[in-house]
Design a protein around this motif. Structure first.
Motif, PDB file in Angstrom:
ATOM      1  N   THR A  62      27.979 -15.834 -37.931  1.00 20.59           N
ATOM      2  CA  THR A  62      27.889 -14.384 -38.099  1.00 20.59           C
ATOM      3  C   THR A  62      26.880 -14.021 -39.171  1.00 20.59           C
ATOM      4  N   LEU A  63      26.916 -14.790 -40.278  1.00 25.31           N
ATOM      5  CA  LEU A  63      26.000 -14.505 -41.371  1.00 25.31           C
ATOM      6  C   LEU A  63      24.555 -14.795 -40.977  1.00 25.31           C
ATOM      7  N   VAL A  64      24.361 -15.842 -40.148  1.00 27.71           N
ATOM      8  CA  VAL A  64      23.014 -16.237 -39.786  1.00 27.71           C
ATOM      9  C   VAL A  64      22.416 -15.288 -38.752  1.00 27.71           C
ATOM     10  N   THR A  65      23.230 -14.849 -37.781  1.00 35.36           N
ATOM     11  CA  THR A  65      22.683 -14.099 -36.660  1.00 35.36           C
ATOM     12  C   THR A  65      22.551 -12.601 -36.914  1.00 35.36           C
ATOM     13  N   ASP A  66      23.248 -12.041 -37.873  1.00 34.71           N
ATOM     14  CA  ASP A  66      23.153 -10.611 -38.123  1.00 34.71           C
ATOM     15  C   ASP A  66      21.953 -10.343 -39.025  1.00 34.71           C
ATOM     16  N   ASN A  67      20.826  -9.976 -38.379  1.00 34.16           N
ATOM     17  CA  ASN A  67      19.569  -9.800 -39.100  1.00 34.16           C
ATOM     18  C   ASN A  67      19.192  -8.339 -39.286  1.00 34.16           C
ATOM     19  N   ARG A  68      20.128  -7.437 -39.162  1.00 30.50           N
ATOM     20  CA  ARG A  68      19.796  -6.017 -39.194  1.00 30.50           C
ATOM     21  C   ARG A  68      19.252  -5.549 -40.532  1.00 30.50           C
ATOM     22  N   GLY A 124       1.224  -4.291 -32.670  1.00 24.52           N
ATOM     23  CA  GLY A 124       2.137  -4.877 -33.638  1.00 24.52           C
ATOM     24  C   GLY A 124       3.073  -3.849 -34.225  1.00 24.52           C
ATOM     25  N   PHE A 125       4.108  -4.342 -34.914  1.00 21.50           N
ATOM     26  CA  PHE A 125       5.110  -3.462 -35.513  1.00 21.50           C
ATOM     27  C   PHE A 125       5.694  -4.105 -36.758  1.00 21.50           C
ATOM     28  N   VAL A 126       6.289  -3.258 -37.582  1.00 15.78           N
ATOM     29  CA  VAL A 126       7.023  -3.705 -38.771  1.00 15.78           C
ATOM     30  C   VAL A 126       8.390  -3.038 -38.749  1.00 15.78           C
ATOM     31  N   SER A 127       9.431  -3.851 -38.841  1.00 11.87           N
ATOM     32  CA  SER A 127      10.799  -3.328 -38.881  1.00 11.87           C
ATOM     33  C   SER A 127      11.285  -3.354 -40.330  1.00 11.87           C
ATOM     34  N   ILE A 128      11.419  -2.162 -40.913  1.00 16.32           N
ATOM     35  CA  ILE A 128      11.776  -2.033 -42.328  1.00 16.32           C
ATOM     36  C   ILE A 128      13.216  -1.538 -42.431  1.00 16.32           C
ATOM     37  N   PRO A 129      14.135  -2.366 -42.918  1.00 14.56           N
ATOM     38  CA  PRO A 129      15.549  -1.952 -42.968  1.00 14.56           C
ATOM     39  C   PRO A 129      15.824  -0.975 -44.099  1.00 14.56           C
ATOM     40  N   ILE A 130      16.753  -0.057 -43.844  1.00 12.38           N
ATOM     41  CA  ILE A 130      17.331   0.800 -44.879  1.00 12.38           C
ATOM     42  C   ILE A 130      18.832   0.596 -44.775  1.00 12.38           C
ATOM     43  N   GLY A 131      19.311  -0.469 -45.390  1.00 10.46           N
ATOM     44  CA  GLY A 131      20.697  -0.864 -45.194  1.00 10.46           C
ATOM     45  C   GLY A 131      20.832  -1.657 -43.900  1.00 10.46           C
ATOM     46  N   THR A 132      22.071  -1.740 -43.396  1.00  8.08           N
ATOM     47  CA  THR A 132      22.352  -2.528 -42.200  1.00  8.08           C
ATOM     48  C   THR A 132      22.092  -1.752 -40.922  1.00  8.08           C
ATOM     49  N   TYR A 133      22.403  -0.467 -40.912  1.00  8.97           N
ATOM     50  CA  TYR A 133      22.416   0.288 -39.656  1.00  8.97           C
ATOM     51  C   TYR A 133      21.167   1.136 -39.405  1.00  8.97           C
ATOM     52  N   THR A 163      18.583  -2.004 -30.997  1.00 14.51           N
ATOM     53  CA  THR A 163      17.988  -1.029 -31.903  1.00 14.51           C
ATOM     54  C   THR A 163      17.567   0.195 -31.101  1.00 14.51           C
ATOM     55  N   LEU A 164      18.063   1.363 -31.495  1.00 10.62           N
ATOM     56  CA  LEU A 164      17.672   2.621 -30.871  1.00 10.62           C
ATOM     57  C   LEU A 164      16.603   3.272 -31.738  1.00 10.62           C
ATOM     58  N   LEU A 165      15.539   3.806 -31.110  1.00 14.59           N
ATOM     59  CA  LEU A 165      14.380   4.294 -31.858  1.00 14.59           C
ATOM     60  C   LEU A 165      13.924   5.648 -31.341  1.00 14.59           C
ATOM     61  N   GLY A 183      10.501   7.577 -27.854  1.00 10.96           N
ATOM     62  CA  GLY A 183      11.796   7.000 -28.179  1.00 10.96           C
ATOM     63  C   GLY A 183      12.192   5.955 -27.164  1.00 10.96           C
ATOM     64  N   GLY A 184      13.209   5.173 -27.506  1.00 10.06           N
ATOM     65  CA  GLY A 184      13.675   4.140 -26.589  1.00 10.06           C
ATOM     66  C   GLY A 184      14.601   3.172 -27.285  1.00 10.06           C
ATOM     67  N   ALA A 185      14.602   1.922 -26.829  1.00  2.00           N
ATOM     68  CA  ALA A 185      15.505   0.914 -27.361  1.00  2.00           C
ATOM     69  C   ALA A 185      14.849  -0.453 -27.338  1.00  2.00           C
ATOM     70  N   ASP A 186      15.228  -1.293 -28.298  1.00  2.00           N
ATOM     71  CA  ASP A 186      14.816  -2.692 -28.341  1.00  2.00           C
ATOM     72  C   ASP A 186      16.044  -3.577 -28.184  1.00  2.00           C
ATOM     73  N   LEU A 187      15.919  -4.615 -27.369  1.00  2.00           N
ATOM     74  CA  LEU A 187      16.941  -5.659 -27.259  1.00  2.00           C
ATOM     75  C   LEU A 187      16.440  -6.871 -28.019  1.00  2.00           C
ATOM     76  N   ASN A 188      17.169  -7.259 -29.069  1.00  2.00           N
ATOM     77  CA  ASN A 188      16.747  -8.335 -29.959  1.00  2.00           C
ATOM     78  C   ASN A 188      17.548  -9.600 -29.675  1.00  2.00           C
ATOM     79  N   ILE A 189      16.854 -10.658 -29.237  1.00  2.00           N
ATOM     80  CA  ILE A 189      17.496 -11.941 -28.966  1.00  2.00           C
ATOM     81  C   ILE A 189      16.798 -12.980 -29.837  1.00  2.00           C
ATOM     82  N   GLU A 190      17.376 -13.242 -31.010  1.00  2.00           N
ATOM     83  CA  GLU A 190      16.741 -14.086 -32.010  1.00  2.00           C
ATOM     84  C   GLU A 190      15.345 -13.526 -32.339  1.00  2.00           C
ATOM     85  N   HIS A 191      14.274 -14.253 -32.032  1.00  2.00           N
ATOM     86  CA  HIS A 191      12.923 -13.779 -32.337  1.00  2.00           C
ATOM     87  C   HIS A 191      12.303 -12.991 -31.188  1.00  2.00           C
ATOM     88  N   LEU A 192      12.942 -12.973 -30.050  1.00  2.00           N
ATOM     89  CA  LEU A 192      12.432 -12.256 -28.881  1.00  2.00           C
ATOM     90  C   LEU A 192      12.876 -10.795 -28.924  1.00  2.00           C
TER      91      LEU A 192
END
Length: 214
Positions: free
Chosen positions: A24-30, A66-75, A124-126, A168-177
């Motif tokens: 759980t700790l390894v896979t939750d990369n949000r 290209g893109f950059v995903s910049i977190p602001i907390g977990t969600y 991820t919803l965008l 707008g749209g959505a991303d499905l994140n499967i590890e690095h894919l």
């Protein structure tokens, strides 16, 4: 014997719980920063069109960048992107009384600034604004009765280069894919300063991409 079985069961349960917590700790990369590259296709058309018997059909085009995903907390987070994006349409109509059949391909530099909502690890919803800059426009006339001079007027007409959009749209994140689905709309039409004689329209597009984040 019973005590040995109970001890083995207890050890197995402890190891299983520890492994589950580790996974759980390894896979939750949000809440991690990611950079990424992606490539795919646009399926574009126009809407809010005005012109002489102007009829448009959708066409496919390249999308890559290209893109950059910049977190602001977990969600939550911010995801800026820079994309080469081909849009356009196939059309038939009349221009100064002459008929035409044409495919227009417009190459844009798209810069969306997206707000990201991450309800679960893999989704991820965008949504957000986008700036689009017209790099190149190509018109392929495949029929009709336009003269070469009329084609030149049509092609070289005053077209807006800087356009404000929403996407707008959505991303499905499967590890690095990362598998992405988007939809976008121009807020401004293509008529640069109101003097254009070609049909007025706004771009709309659906976009599907496959990316790699790191």
């Amino acid at each position: 014997m019973k005590n040995l079985i109970l001890m083995i069961a207890l050890v197995t349960l402890t190891v299983t719980n520890s492994y589950a917590q580790t996974v759980t700790l390894v896979t939750d990369n949000r809440d991690k920063l990611f950079f990424g590259l992606k490539v795919g296709s646009n399926y574009s058309n126009v809407y809010d069109s005005q012109g002489e018997n102007f009829v448009a059909d959708a066409k496919f085009g390249l999308a890559a960048g290209g893109f950059v995903s910049i977190p602001i907390g977990t969600y939550f987070g911010i995801q800026p992107e820079v994309l080469f994006s081909q849009k356009g349409y196939k059309s038939t109509g009349t221009f100064f009384g002459s008929s035409y059949s044409m495919t227009r391909t417009t190459d844009y530099l798209d810069i969306p600034i997206l707000v990201a909502f991450k309800p679960i690890e893999n989704v991820t919803l965008l949504f957000g604004p986008q700036y689009s800059y017209l790099l190149k426009q190509k018109d392929d006339f495949t029929g009709g009765t336009l003269t070469s001079s009329q084609e030149q007027i049509y092609t070289n007409d005053n077209i807006r280069k800087n356009t404000f959009c929403l996407t707008g749209g959505a991303d499905l994140n499967i590890e690095h894919l990362v598998i992405g689905l988007r939809a976008g709309w121009d807020v401004q039409n293509n008529n640069g300063d109101g003097t254009s004689t070609t049909p007025r329209y706004k771009n709309m597009w659906y976009q599907a991409t496959v990316g790699f984040r790191f």
